[in-house]
Write a protein that holds these residues in place. Sequence first.
Motif, PDB file in Angstrom:
ATOM      1  N   ALA A  87     -33.690  63.078  76.422  1.00  0.00           N
ATOM      2  CA  ALA A  87     -33.518  62.747  77.838  1.00  0.00           C
ATOM      3  C   ALA A  87     -34.461  63.553  78.726  1.00  0.00           C
ATOM      4  O   ALA A  87     -35.049  63.025  79.675  1.00  0.00           O
ATOM      5  CB  ALA A  87     -32.066  62.993  78.254  1.00  0.00           C
ATOM      6  N   ALA A  88     -34.614  64.848  78.408  1.00  0.00           N
ATOM      7  CA  ALA A  88     -35.512  65.696  79.194  1.00  0.00           C
ATOM      8  C   ALA A  88     -36.952  65.241  79.057  1.00  0.00           C
ATOM      9  O   ALA A  88     -37.717  65.238  80.031  1.00  0.00           O
ATOM     10  CB  ALA A  88     -35.370  67.151  78.748  1.00  0.00           C
ATOM     11  N   ALA A  89     -37.325  64.835  77.851  1.00  0.00           N
ATOM     12  CA  ALA A  89     -38.687  64.339  77.623  1.00  0.00           C
ATOM     13  C   ALA A  89     -38.928  63.050  78.390  1.00  0.00           C
ATOM     14  O   ALA A  89     -39.968  62.877  79.050  1.00  0.00           O
ATOM     15  CB  ALA A  89     -38.910  64.127  76.128  1.00  0.00           C
ATOM     16  N   ALA A  90     -37.976  62.132  78.317  1.00  0.00           N
ATOM     17  CA  ALA A  90     -38.137  60.862  79.020  1.00  0.00           C
ATOM     18  C   ALA A  90     -38.237  61.060  80.528  1.00  0.00           C
ATOM     19  O   ALA A  90     -38.959  60.341  81.220  1.00  0.00           O
ATOM     20  CB  ALA A  90     -36.972  59.938  78.672  1.00  0.00           C
ATOM     21  N   ALA A  91     -37.531  62.062  81.045  1.00  0.00           N
ATOM     22  CA  ALA A  91     -37.500  62.299  82.490  1.00  0.00           C
ATOM     23  C   ALA A  91     -38.841  62.752  83.039  1.00  0.00           C
ATOM     24  O   ALA A  91     -39.130  62.560  84.226  1.00  0.00           O
ATOM     25  CB  ALA A  91     -36.421  63.327  82.829  1.00  0.00           C
ATOM     26  N   LEU A 165     -47.273  63.413  76.788  1.00  0.00           N
ATOM     27  CA  LEU A 165     -45.998  64.005  76.398  1.00  0.00           C
ATOM     28  C   LEU A 165     -46.047  64.406  74.931  1.00  0.00           C
ATOM     29  O   LEU A 165     -46.418  63.602  74.069  1.00  0.00           O
ATOM     30  CB  LEU A 165     -44.857  63.000  76.613  1.00  0.00           C
ATOM     31  N   VAL A 166     -45.703  65.648  74.666  1.00  0.00           N
ATOM     32  CA  VAL A 166     -45.502  66.130  73.305  1.00  0.00           C
ATOM     33  C   VAL A 166     -44.050  66.570  73.188  1.00  0.00           C
ATOM     34  O   VAL A 166     -43.582  67.402  73.974  1.00  0.00           O
ATOM     35  CB  VAL A 166     -46.442  67.312  72.967  1.00  0.00           C
ATOM     36  N   ALA A 222     -42.027  69.041  75.607  1.00  0.00           N
ATOM     37  CA  ALA A 222     -40.571  69.144  75.648  1.00  0.00           C
ATOM     38  C   ALA A 222     -40.092  69.614  74.284  1.00  0.00           C
ATOM     39  O   ALA A 222     -40.446  69.022  73.264  1.00  0.00           O
ATOM     40  CB  ALA A 222     -39.930  67.803  75.999  1.00  0.00           C
ATOM     41  N   VAL A 223     -39.311  70.691  74.274  1.00  0.00           N
ATOM     42  CA  VAL A 223     -38.838  71.265  73.014  1.00  0.00           C
ATOM     43  C   VAL A 223     -37.364  71.625  73.134  1.00  0.00           C
ATOM     44  O   VAL A 223     -36.826  71.782  74.228  1.00  0.00           O
ATOM     45  CB  VAL A 223     -39.643  72.526  72.613  1.00  0.00           C
ATOM     46  N   GLU A 224     -36.716  71.770  71.975  1.00  0.00           N
ATOM     47  CA  GLU A 224     -35.338  72.242  71.916  1.00  0.00           C
ATOM     48  C   GLU A 224     -35.327  73.691  71.473  1.00  0.00           C
ATOM     49  O   GLU A 224     -36.167  74.121  70.671  1.00  0.00           O
ATOM     50  CB  GLU A 224     -34.546  71.382  70.918  1.00  0.00           C
TER      51      GLU A 224
END
Length: 263
Positions: A87-91, A165-166, A222-224
């Motif tokens: 979700a964070a990546a898509a945003a 985006l990565v 974007a990473v976890e």
Amino acid sequence: MTPTLFTPDRPALVGRLRAAGCVFAEDEAELLIAAAGSAEALADLVDRRVAGLPLEHLLGWAEFCGLRVAVDPGVFVPRGRTALLVAAAAAVAGPAPAVLDLCCGSGAAALVLHGRLAPRWLAAADLDPAAVACARRNLDPLGVPVYEGDLFTPVPSRWRGRLDLVVANAPYVPSEAVAMLPPEARLYEAPVALDGGVDGLAVLRRVAAGAAEWLAPGGHLAVEVSAGQAAALCAVLADVGLTPTVVRDDELEATAVTARRPG
């Protein structure tokens, strides 16, 4: 769905699963019954589940963000908390982005982002041959290439400096903590998908350094990560010239970090 030709003892099955520590024993029982074609097959599935094999490896799939994702034995099982990362990546992706899913495992994140973003280019990569084979099974029907190799190394060089985006669900468990993971992960998933080095950030440091080169100006990584590692990771990202933002979901018990390459 074709009805099963045998009548399982559901209470006994649920009792065995619960005694083995399965928190959602009733749900697991129904999934195992649906996957079994006979009493013998069900007994085998239950025996292996009670012995500790991940449910997803027994079923051959995992549910992730509303999709059924194929998961082969030994391959990292996508976690529910990783929905926050997606979700964070898509945003932050922007319209028709060029997207790379690193440390892709089964390809779950790429599979979801393919539907959410309508990217102009989307690819995935992983170091583990078993994960690459599994991801290809999920992503080949969508025409999404999956590269085998270390982080950005196998990605076509024409995308250096052009990615919008990565996404990377890289390993972030500190080496000493791997032994404390649940047996389902520790014994049945590839160590390369779990072990993040001494402080858990070894792979993420390399992801950050690579992203600073491969992202287009204005692009995002974007990473976890765990909540306790977020501040240290933000410092790493800032050191390579990226501007980080921490995203937290207490309900999922998940933390993600996005980082923008200045335009």
